[in-house]
Each structure stands twice: as C-alpha cells, then as structure tokens.
Design a protein around this motif. Structure first.
Motif, short mmCIF file in Angstrom:
data_model
loop_
_atom_site.label_atom_id
_atom_site.label_comp_id
_atom_site.label_asym_id
_atom_site.label_seq_id
_atom_site.Cartn_x
_atom_site.Cartn_y
_atom_site.Cartn_z
N ILE A 6 1.05 -1.38 -0.05
CA ILE A 6 -0.41 0.45 -0.19
C ILE A 6 1.40 1.15 0.06
O ILE A 6 0.38 1.89 -0.99
CB ILE A 6 -1.06 -0.40 1.26
N GLY A 7 1.98 0.76 0.75
CA GLY A 7 2.96 2.04 0.89
C GLY A 7 3.36 2.63 -0.48
O GLY A 7 3.24 4.14 -0.99
N ARG A 8 3.91 1.75 -1.96
CA ARG A 8 4.40 2.20 -2.77
C ARG A 8 3.13 1.63 -4.12
O ARG A 8 3.75 2.92 -4.59
CB ARG A 8 4.92 0.19 -3.12
N ILE A 9 1.94 2.24 -3.54
CA ILE A 9 1.18 2.27 -4.34
C ILE A 9 0.33 3.99 -4.45
O ILE A 9 0.47 4.61 -5.42
CB ILE A 9 -0.38 1.54 -3.76
N THR A 42 -6.82 2.68 0.86
CA THR A 42 -7.50 1.97 1.46
C THR A 42 -6.36 0.61 1.08
O THR A 42 -6.30 0.58 0.19
CB THR A 42 -9.23 2.12 1.26
N SER A 43 -7.07 -0.73 2.25
CA SER A 43 -6.40 -1.89 1.47
C SER A 43 -7.22 -2.26 0.17
O SER A 43 -6.68 -3.23 0.11
CB SER A 43 -6.12 -2.17 3.31
N ASP A 44 -7.87 -2.48 0.37
CA ASP A 44 -9.22 -2.67 -0.41
C ASP A 44 -8.62 -1.78 -2.39
O ASP A 44 -9.28 -2.34 -2.95
CB ASP A 44 -10.60 -3.04 -0.25
N LEU A 45 -7.82 -0.87 -2.22
CA LEU A 45 -7.98 -0.10 -2.98
C LEU A 45 -9.11 0.99 -3.86
O LEU A 45 -9.12 0.56 -5.26
CB LEU A 45 -6.94 -0.65 -4.46
N ARG A 46 -10.33 0.75 -3.19
CA ARG A 46 -11.23 1.52 -3.44
C ARG A 46 -11.23 3.30 -3.77
O ARG A 46 -11.82 3.60 -4.40
CB ARG A 46 -12.82 0.97 -2.59
N TRP A 47 -10.51 3.42 -2.92
CA TRP A 47 -11.03 4.56 -1.91
C TRP A 47 -10.01 4.86 -1.73
O TRP A 47 -8.40 4.51 -1.38
CB TRP A 47 -12.01 5.22 -0.75
N CYS A 48 -9.73 6.26 -1.83
CA CYS A 48 -8.35 7.22 -2.47
C CYS A 48 -8.09 8.47 -1.79
O CYS A 48 -8.74 9.68 -2.39
CB CYS A 48 -7.15 6.90 -3.54
N TYR A 86 -8.32 -2.45 -9.48
CA TYR A 86 -9.04 -1.35 -8.74
C TYR A 86 -8.37 -0.18 -9.27
O TYR A 86 -7.26 0.06 -8.67
CB TYR A 86 -9.63 -1.95 -8.41
N THR A 87 -9.54 0.62 -9.81
CA THR A 87 -8.07 2.07 -9.47
C THR A 87 -9.44 3.04 -8.78
O THR A 87 -10.76 2.89 -9.19
CB THR A 87 -8.73 2.64 -11.10
N PRO A 88 -8.49 3.66 -7.66
CA PRO A 88 -9.38 3.85 -6.57
C PRO A 88 -10.22 5.13 -6.84
O PRO A 88 -9.26 5.71 -8.21
CB PRO A 88 -8.71 4.16 -5.37
#
Length: 130
Positions: A6-9, A42-48, A86-88
C-alpha cells in the motif's frame, strides 16, 4: 507485507497525480501552484484520499472544486498508467501541514517566543559553528 505494498501504491499514485495535474484543463486549476503532499489509499484499493496544498490559500476552495470535477479524468488516466485491479475513487482534501510547518519555523526564529541559549552551555562548540 500488505502495508508495504500500500505504501508503494501510495507513492506511485502521488507521483502520477502530480504529473497529471499539469494536464487538467479546468480554469480553476490554471495559474495556481498545487502540490500533492500525501496519498492515503484503503487496503482494498477502492478509495484514495489525496491531500493537496495550494500556494494561494484564497483560491484553495475553488481548486478543490476543480479537482473534484476533474476526478473522473484523473482516475481514468491513473488507471491507464497504473496496473492495478481496481483504480481507487479519488477524494481530495486540503492539507495545511506546509503552512503549519512554516508557522512553527517562524515562531522558532522569533527571539520573543524562544528562550535565549543557556549561558552555562557557552563552552560547547557545535560542528556547524566552526
């Protein structure tokens, strides 16, 4: 392990969004200095949650509205450049940490706020005082 991913993302999203902000044609974003200070996904990559700081604080609300209206374009371009399942969804938030840090630095430089050095420590020579 997932936290490191998640940090790299987050870093990749921050870098891509910083580059993409220059391509947005919204007049509310033109002529203003806008910086992406931090990204929290978020960890599920839904929201940023994207924290942005504007140089001109008087135009910050208009810039946030411009970013909100351009979020679909930014998300589509982000999805094209990143290889994620998924693109958040992007949520833009004003960040005043740079202004807060500048205020603290200004206070530290003010002799009325900061105590003078202890005269008992005058014999100590710091490396940068040579």
């Amino acid at each position: 392990m997932a936290n490191n991913r998640i940090g790299r993302i987050n870093e990749e999203i921050q870098r891509e969004l910083s580059a993409l902000l220059r391509t947005v044609k919204d007049p509310r974003l033109q002529g203003g200095m806008l910086t992406v200070t931090h990204v929290d996904t978020t960890s599920d990559l839904r929201w940023c949650k994207v924290y942005v700081s504007a140089l001109d604080k008087s135009r910050e609300k208009d810039m946030l509205k411009g970013l909100k209206s351009a979020s679909g374009y930014l998300r589509r371009e982000l999805g094209a450049s990143l290889r994620l399942r998924y693109t958040p969804e992007l949520q833009f938030v004003a960040d005043d940490s740079i202004q807060h840090g500048a205020h603290i630095l200004e206070m530290l430089r003010d002799p009325d706020v900061v105590k003078p050095p202890n005269p008992a420590n005058e014999h100590i020579i710091l490396e940068d005082e040579d």
